[in-house]
Design an enzyme around this catalytic site. Structure first.
Site, PDB file in Angstrom:
ATOM      1  CB  VAL A 112      33.550   4.596 -18.158  1.00  0.00           C
ATOM      2  CG1 VAL A 112      34.556   4.899 -17.092  1.00  0.00           C
ATOM      3  CG2 VAL A 112      33.044   3.197 -18.011  1.00  0.00           C
ATOM      4  CG  PHE A 144      25.228   1.253 -20.006  1.00  0.00           C
ATOM      5  CD1 PHE A 144      25.910   0.102 -19.679  1.00  0.00           C
ATOM      6  CD2 PHE A 144      25.680   2.458 -19.491  1.00  0.00           C
ATOM      7  CE1 PHE A 144      27.031   0.144 -18.853  1.00  0.00           C
ATOM      8  CE2 PHE A 144      26.786   2.514 -18.663  1.00  0.00           C
ATOM      9  CZ  PHE A 144      27.461   1.343 -18.342  1.00  0.00           C
ATOM     10  CE  LYS A 193      26.149   9.848 -12.380  1.00  0.00           C
ATOM     11  NZ  LYS A 193      27.184  10.609 -11.688  1.00  0.00           N
ATOM     12  CG  ASP A 194      28.303   6.120 -18.933  1.00  0.00           C
ATOM     13  OD1 ASP A 194      29.075   6.602 -18.107  1.00  0.00           O
ATOM     14  OD2 ASP A 194      28.119   4.912 -19.074  1.00  0.00           O
ATOM     15  CE  LYS A 195      26.939  11.521 -27.802  1.00  0.00           C
ATOM     16  NZ  LYS A 195      27.724  11.867 -28.991  1.00  0.00           N
TER      17      LYS A 195
END
Length: 645
Positions: free
Chosen positions: A4, A121, A277-279
């Site tokens: 997320v 991250f 996948k996350d930005k």
């Protein structure tokens, strides 16, 4: 999607009267980058990053000129007055609004800044064989069939422009002639190879014109040739799919693939992957592409920003969405306030007990109209309500053009007039308005059907998630962290109830709870009745979850209520400069960048932690359990407005 997106927020637990931080401490818990509205930031609540695992791997290419214009419009509103942003976010959701109310650990919470830098991250995909994806090799498999390096430079920019227009049928020309300046057989061969490899669907031949040699490019087999790379040009001994590792920074998977497809001049649907996948992160994942050589892909490393491609191999199969074990996360929480003892307790609890497997805030949108409300209206077959919820004016953080569009809609109920106020047509509001323009106000179902299927299904999945979160909180409040008779566990893919005599054979980590649907069973204790009561209150029948429109019929599913992360490790480090990286990425290692030397006694402390999670599990919820805080953008922006200046 199983990971997320989490925007930069200072994660603070709610403070009691005897736990008020000093002014200096509050300042340290700043947000250096404004939270972009989730999910996939910056637009309206209808855009999400996580996709259901059972949805198709679809990417719809956008028209280039419209896309560029819309991207500029979206970017232009990226920064605003922080106080007004925080004020608008007062209308957003908090965790309790979507049923996120419980913790499993007993330690005292503490504060920290998550995603102060997107490089804090990092996500590494874990394949179905358990292998963690890493970018550690830029080499290209040796293949005699590959064209020479000169293939990529022999054509001028003007030639490439003309060939692209021919390939995409953008003009009335039926062919393009390229003069061979230094006429040798080798030079002609390289030009032939360049056209065929860089512009799939075009054929070439050599012609003499006025004593000069020309390479003539023309269409091989009409418009279908663009979608289907030339079969006869691919060696039979080579696997049809080139698999590679994609390392990307600050861009989501679907955007990345659209960029790759543009540079390669192919359609995005020839790419496949196991999960989005996350930005706002650095992510590393495997991608497969049909009949594009590793050599062509590797060449993109010279011209793409924030992307790197490597670890190339040829295989006979694409990748399938959901075919992965999960993701490995490396997370830095900066400027933490917890004592060493608090941190030790929190991380040991995460490793040994885990966290409640809530659907995170990203599942529900960020503004005053949560996605689950639209999902509920769809399930109720209340299409006027669906239309109203998507298009009506709403308080909260939104782009200016969306506000004007909604005002026009409220005033006139004229889709054409509202659409004129909306320069960004590919948002959900624009798609619905175009549908209403096409099918009329009396056929909202067909108008809504113009919205891509994944986005439509996202609404009803959001409602399921809303119910699940609320029921899990009730289950934990009622029965605590132990398995009880009437709970559900999975035997294979089948859910069965725990009987009185078997209860000692199971723990809370075995217990699952259903997302409502026509093909699930419910617990045989108070929570089973609570499901029915919640759906009755929403004018839905738990025994009839089939919809008149097949797409919106919910079969349901089961989800573990507690997740225990694997491979949990952590350390506390000191630092002075908030801008320095605190660990090395795959790219840093490939480029030989050393990790900055950190002070032993710096101004600030950071918690570096690593853990692995299964698919469809929210890393935000694991971090929430560690810090004991509300992860909603509403809560974080209200706590941090001063430091958004």
């Amino acid at each position: 999607m199983e990971t997320v997106e989490m925007n930069s927020v200072s994660l603070k637990r709610p403070r009691s009267e005897d736990d008020v931080a000093s002014a200096d401490e509050i300042k340290r818990q700043k947000v250096l980058e404004k939270s972009e509205a989730e999910n996939n930031s910056g637009q309206s609540i209808e855009t999400v990053t996580e996709q259901p695992e059972d949805t198709k791997n679809e990417i719809i290419p956008n028209e280039e000129s419209e896309e560029q214009e819309e991207e500029e419009l979206e970017d232009s509103d990226e920064d605003g007055d922080p106080e007004s942003f925080a004020d608008m976010m007062k209308h957003g959701l908090t965790e309790s609004d979507v049923g996120i109310t419980k913790f499993v650990s007993s330690h005292k919470g503490f504060s920290g800044i998550l995603k102060e830098r997107y490089s804090d991250f990092v996500v590494h995909e874990i394949g179905k064989d358990g292998r963690v994806s890493h970018l550690d090799d830029f080499s290209v498999p040796v293949d005699d069939e590959d064209p020479s390096e000169e293939t990529f430079t022999v054509l001028s920019d003007e030639d490439k422009q003309r060939l692209e227009e021919l390939q995409l049928f953008k003009n009335k020309e039926t062919s393009v002639a390229i003069e061979v300046i230094e006429d040798t057989k080798e030079k002609r061969t390289i030009i032939h190879q360049a056209v065929k490899s860089l512009f799939p669907g075009l054929e070439t031949k050599t012609e003499d014109r006025d004593g000069k040699k020309y390479i003539i490019a023309y269409h091989a087999a009409g418009k279908k040739a663009l979608a289907n790379p030339r079969k006869h040009s691919w060696p039979k001994s080579r696997g049809s799919y080139c698999h590679f590792v994609l390392y990307k920074e600050n861009k989501d998977t679907m955007d990345a693939i659209n960029v790759l497809s543009k540079f390669l001049r192919v359609k995005p649907n020839i790419f496949s992957y196991m999960g989005t996948k996350d930005k706002r992160a650095i992510t590393v994942q495997e991608i497969a592409v049909l009949r594009i050589t590793a050599q062509r892909l590797a060449h993109l490393n010279k011209c793409l920003m924030n992307f790197k491609l490597g670890n190339f191999s040829y295989k006979n199969h694409p990748l399938k969405l959901g075919e992965l074990q999960g993701n490995h996360f490396t997370v830095v929480l900066r400027n933490i306030t917890g004592t060493d003892d608090q941190i030790e307790q929190a991380m040991n609890s995460l490793r040994e007990i885990g966290f409640i497997n809530y659907y995170g805030m990203q599942r529900f949108g960020t503004t005053a109209v949560p996605t689950y409300q639209i999902g509920r209206a769809i399930l109720q077959n209340n299409w006027n309500e669906v239309m109203d919820l998507i298009l009506k004016p709403r308080p909260g953080a939104e782009k200016g053009y969306l506000v004007k569009c909604r005002e026009e809609w409220a005033k006139t109920k004229d889709p054409a007039a509202a659409l004129k106020k909306l320069p960004v047509k590919r948002c959900v509001e624009g798609q619905l308005l175009r549908g209403l323009l096409k099918y009329g106000m009396k056929n909202i179902i067909s108008a809504f059907g113009i919205i891509p299927r994944n986005n439509r299904l996202m609404y009803i999945h959001s409602y399921q998630s809303y119910v699940w979160n609320n029921m899990v909180s009730k289950r934990i409040e009622e029965y605590g962290l132990r398995a009880v008779p009437g709970d559900l566990i999975l035997k294979g893919a089948t859910a069965v109830h725990i009987e009185e005599g078997d209860v000692d054979n199971y723990t809370i980590h075995d217990v699952v709870m259903p997302l409502p649907g026509f093909d699930v069973i419910y617990p045989k204790h108070k929570i089973g009745e609570a499901y029915k009561e919640m759906l009755v209150a929403d004018n839905l029948d738990i025994n009839n979850m089939r919809h008149k429109i097949r797409d919106y019929s919910l079969s349901g599913a089961y989800r573990k209520i507690i997740i225990r992360p694997q491979n949990v490790n952590w350390e506390v480090v000191a630092y002075d400069d908030p801008k320095i990286p605190l660990f090395t990425t795959d790219l840093d290692k490939l480029e030989g960048k050393p990790l900055p030397v950190l002070p032993t006694d710096g101004k600030f402390r950071a918690l570096k932690m690593e853990f692995s999670l299964p698919p469809s599990t929210y890393a935000t919820m694991a971090i929430r359990e560690v810090l004991k805080m509300d992860t909603s953008i509403k809560n974080q922006t209200q706590l941090n407005t001063t430091w958004l200046r």
